[in-house]
Write a protein that holds these residues in place. Structure first.
Motif, PDB file in Angstrom:
ATOM      1  N   MET B   1      10.585 -12.019  -0.209  1.00  0.00           N
ATOM      2  CA  MET B   1      11.285 -10.978   0.550  1.00  0.00           C
ATOM      3  C   MET B   1      10.856  -9.580   0.076  1.00  0.00           C
ATOM      4  SD  MET B   1      13.394 -10.648   2.999  1.00  0.00           S
ATOM      5  CE  MET B   1      13.790  -9.093   3.712  1.00  0.00           C
ATOM      6  N   LYS B   2      10.835  -9.412  -1.268  1.00  0.00           N
ATOM      7  CA  LYS B   2      10.440  -8.103  -1.783  1.00  0.00           C
ATOM      8  C   LYS B   2       8.988  -7.797  -1.424  1.00  0.00           C
ATOM      9  CE  LYS B   2      10.944  -6.176  -6.002  1.00  0.00           C
ATOM     10  NZ  LYS B   2      11.099  -6.307  -7.475  1.00  0.00           N
ATOM     11  N   GLY B   3       8.174  -8.862  -1.439  1.00  0.00           N
ATOM     12  CA  GLY B   3       6.769  -8.704  -1.084  1.00  0.00           C
ATOM     13  C   GLY B   3       6.615  -8.200   0.335  1.00  0.00           C
ATOM     14  N   ILE B   4       7.437  -8.774   1.231  1.00  0.00           N
ATOM     15  CA  ILE B   4       7.335  -8.381   2.636  1.00  0.00           C
ATOM     16  C   ILE B   4       7.689  -6.913   2.804  1.00  0.00           C
ATOM     17  CG2 ILE B   4       8.324  -8.744   4.929  1.00  0.00           C
ATOM     18  CD1 ILE B   4       8.692 -11.672   4.156  1.00  0.00           C
ATOM     19  N   VAL B   5       8.782  -6.516   2.141  1.00  0.00           N
ATOM     20  CA  VAL B   5       9.200  -5.119   2.255  1.00  0.00           C
ATOM     21  C   VAL B   5       8.102  -4.197   1.749  1.00  0.00           C
ATOM     22  CG1 VAL B   5      10.841  -3.399   1.425  1.00  0.00           C
ATOM     23  CG2 VAL B   5      11.651  -5.660   2.103  1.00  0.00           C
ATOM     24  N   ARG B   6       7.480  -4.601   0.629  1.00  0.00           N
ATOM     25  CA  ARG B   6       6.447  -3.729   0.070  1.00  0.00           C
ATOM     26  C   ARG B   6       5.258  -3.629   1.028  1.00  0.00           C
ATOM     27  NH1 ARG B   6       4.423  -6.051  -4.773  1.00  0.00           N
ATOM     28  NH2 ARG B   6       2.467  -6.176  -3.627  1.00  0.00           N
ATOM     29  N   LYS B   7       4.854  -4.791   1.546  1.00  0.00           N
ATOM     30  CA  LYS B   7       3.720  -4.779   2.478  1.00  0.00           C
ATOM     31  C   LYS B   7       4.022  -3.890   3.674  1.00  0.00           C
ATOM     32  CE  LYS B   7       1.925  -9.391   1.653  1.00  0.00           C
ATOM     33  NZ  LYS B   7       2.068 -10.764   2.146  1.00  0.00           N
ATOM     34  N   ALA B   8       5.233  -4.044   4.209  1.00  0.00           N
ATOM     35  CA  ALA B   8       5.600  -3.267   5.394  1.00  0.00           C
ATOM     36  C   ALA B   8       5.550  -1.782   5.077  1.00  0.00           C
ATOM     37  CB  ALA B   8       6.998  -3.663   5.869  1.00  0.00           C
ATOM     38  N   ARG B   9       6.060  -1.419   3.878  1.00  0.00           N
ATOM     39  CA  ARG B   9       6.076  -0.003   3.526  1.00  0.00           C
ATOM     40  C   ARG B   9       4.668   0.563   3.427  1.00  0.00           C
ATOM     41  NH1 ARG B   9       9.904   0.852  -0.979  1.00  0.00           N
ATOM     42  NH2 ARG B   9       8.131   1.680  -2.104  1.00  0.00           N
ATOM     43  N   LEU B  98      -2.132 -12.206   5.519  1.00  0.00           N
ATOM     44  CA  LEU B  98      -1.192 -11.512   6.395  1.00  0.00           C
ATOM     45  C   LEU B  98      -1.721 -11.685   7.813  1.00  0.00           C
ATOM     46  CD1 LEU B  98       1.111  -9.175   6.267  1.00  0.00           C
ATOM     47  CD2 LEU B  98      -0.793  -7.633   6.612  1.00  0.00           C
ATOM     48  N   ASP B  99      -0.836 -12.055   8.727  1.00  0.00           N
ATOM     49  CA  ASP B  99      -1.275 -12.203  10.114  1.00  0.00           C
ATOM     50  C   ASP B  99      -1.766 -10.844  10.616  1.00  0.00           C
ATOM     51  OD1 ASP B  99      -1.326 -12.393  12.971  1.00  0.00           O
ATOM     52  OD2 ASP B  99      -0.154 -14.234  12.786  1.00  0.00           O
ATOM     53  N   TRP B 102       0.231  -7.756  12.268  1.00  0.00           N
ATOM     54  CA  TRP B 102       1.103  -6.768  11.632  1.00  0.00           C
ATOM     55  C   TRP B 102       0.426  -5.420  11.474  1.00  0.00           C
ATOM     56  CZ3 TRP B 102       5.726  -7.961  12.434  1.00  0.00           C
ATOM     57  CH2 TRP B 102       6.128  -9.298  12.418  1.00  0.00           C
TER      58      TRP B 102
END
Lengths: 260, 262
Positions: B1-9, B98-99, B102
């Motif tokens: 979850m934290k990884g996703i947030v970081r990637k998104a940021r 990562l797909d 995104w």
């Protein structure tokens, strides 16, 4: 002059040969033209179906305007889009150098290098619309010829505006969308200019001369054109054409190539 | 979850920086969506006679909202994706954990943020020029508008991304979008509010995805009567249809993909 004609023949035969590789696309382009044709009729019908008419324009007369608009759409996707949008790329990639070195006018080269058959369906539908309305309204051969004059002026104006906008890429480099802005504004030509409120009318006559592209030729075709408007269209066309030549020369002074 | 947030940021901030780099270009893109404003003029003039059941002021609000909705929901993923497939640039992205979609989503979202000030400025300018049209949407209208326009964007993105998949098979997938765009232009409520369509045409159009991309959110904000349940359900239904189609085409397409360097 003859040299230019020969070059033009070469340009266009190679361009068409290249486009013929994408036959599926031609089918899609034809389908798009059908869609555009039906959609344009539908949106005009939305105005007329309750009995509303644009001031002084019956359904058939409004169809003439729409027909001329469709013709211009076909013209620009055949001759203008494939060439003038490319100026941007030439500047971006620095290949404009090669064009400037050629022993013919660079404006001629850039404006005529390519031609795309994709606009032909649109041209066809434009003629169909005008022909249908012409039969219903009893438009004579003479009127068609008379309206060809302001139509030609309109085409020249359209080309010059588009070319000048394309030429600004010398300064701004990435401006595909300047021509998109122009295309968006030209959409106003779908309807006769009297259909707009006064402020719009002023804007589309004197700022972006949309009125001269479709309404003036249509009025000439309907036999109620005024000489002063046709003259105005002529002055505008010549003025813009000379402006485009001058502007291109001016712009080239600022061109610093990307490769050298 | 934290990884996703970081990637998104990271993705969002990178693409945002890229977008504001071309600010002049952004302004031009905003302006190129001026068609609703042109149609506004002609419909306001037509409504003077009162034959259409809507007043000129309602027309002006409607088309201004349409303009705004379009600013929030323009999508160009097909041109980017097509280029990546044809030039083989997709290969590099496939190696990332990562797909690739995104990247496009992030680019679109951050462009929205960069574009918003300009579109808002135009809206404000419009109200200064034409103060009669000013209105404050009802709270409920506004609160429904926000999710509606967000879903409209998501749906439009998904549909175009699904068409983009055809780039694996034909070289110029954008031609499909150009055809689809015509339907979108004439049926979404962009050329005229759906209320003006003949009844039988409107009934058919309401089953297609088009009106929910423009008319539905716009009508919510302006306060035109709409069928709420049907609207949101239709959006959800079309979303599912295109989502399934999209994933299926993606898997089949990847097997076919043999871009440069793959």
């Amino acid at each position: 002059m003859r040299r230019y004609l020969r070059v033009l023949g070469l340009f266009w035969s190679t361009a068409i040969a290249a486009e013929m590789e994408y036959r599926v696309n031609f089918v899609l382009a034809a389908l798009s033209s059908v869609g555009n044709f039906i959609g344009s009729l539908f949106s005009l019908f939305l105005f007329y179906r309750t009995g509303y008419t644009f001031q002084g324009w019956s359904w058939e007369e409004a169809l003439v305007v729409l027909g001329i608009f469709t013709l211009l759409q076909g013209f620009s996707s055949t001759f203008l889009v494939p060439n003038l949008n490319r100026i941007v790329r030439q500047v971006q990639e620095g290949t404009l150098d090669f064009v400037l070195l050629k022993p013919i006018s660079s404006q001629f080269w850039l404006s005529t290098r390519s031609v795309s058959p994709w606009g032909i369906p649109d041209l066809l539908f434009g003629f169909v619309m005008i022909g249908y309305a012409g039969i219903r309204l009893d438009i004579g051969i003479r009127d068609y010829f008379v309206s060809a004059i302001p139509l030609l002026f309109g085409i020249v104006s359209l080309y010059s505006l588009w070319f000048m906008l394309g030429a600004t890429s010398i300064w701004f480099v990435k401006i595909y969308n300047v021509t998109e802005v122009l295309r968006g504004l030209l959409e106003a030509g779908r309807f006769p200019i009297v259909a707009y409120p006064t402020a719009y009318r002023f804007f589309f006559t004197f700022v972006i001369p949309v009125a001269f592209l479709t309404t003036v030729p249509a009025e000439a075709m309907l036999g109620r054109g005024e000489v002063s408007w046709v003259l105005g269209a002529g002055v505008l066309a010549l003025g813009l054409l000379f402006a485009s030549v001058g502007f291109w020369r001016f712009a080239l002074r600022f061109y610093t190539s990307a490769s050298s | 979850m934290k990884g996703i947030v970081r990637k998104a940021r990271v993705l969002l901030s990178v693409y945002y920086a890229q977008m504001v780099e071309y600010r002049a270009e952004l302004v031009l893109w905003v302006l190129s969506g001026s068609l609703p404003l042109i149609l506004m003029g002609i419909w306001m003039e037509a409504a003077q006679g009162g034959r259409f059941g809507l007043t000129p002021v309602v027309f002006s609000r409607y088309f201004l909202t349409v303009f705004f909705v379009r600013q929030l929901s323009t999508v160009w993923v097909i041109w980017e994706f097509e280029k990546e497939v044809v030039e083989g640039k997709l290969s590099a992205k496939l190696l990332q954990p990562l797909d690739p979609v995104w990247h496009h989503v992030a680019a679109h979202l951050s462009e929205r943020v960069a574009r918003l000030p300009f579109s808002l400025l135009l809206v404000v300018l419009f109200f200064i020029l034409y103060p009669q049209a000013f209105w404050l949407p009802s709270w409920s209208g506004f609160l429904l508008f926000v999710p509606a326009v967000a879903i409209a964007f998501a749906l439009r993105f998904l549909i175009q991304y699904t068409f983009a998949m055809f780039a694996f098979w034909i070289e110029r997938a954008a031609a499909i979008e150009q055809f689809w765009f015509l339907l979108y232009l004439f049926l979404s409520g962009m050329v005229a509010p759906l209320e003006l369509f003949p009844d039988n045409v409107r009934e058919v159009v309401l089953w297609t995805p088009f009106p929910y991309l423009i008319h539905f959110p716009a009508a919510l904000l302006v306060g035109l009567p709409v069928d709420l349940g049907r609207g949101f359900l239709a959006m959800l239904g079309w979303f599912l249809v295109f989502f399934v189609g999209n994933r299926w085409l993606w898997r089949r397409g990847l097997k076919r993909y043999s871009g440069m360097g793959a």
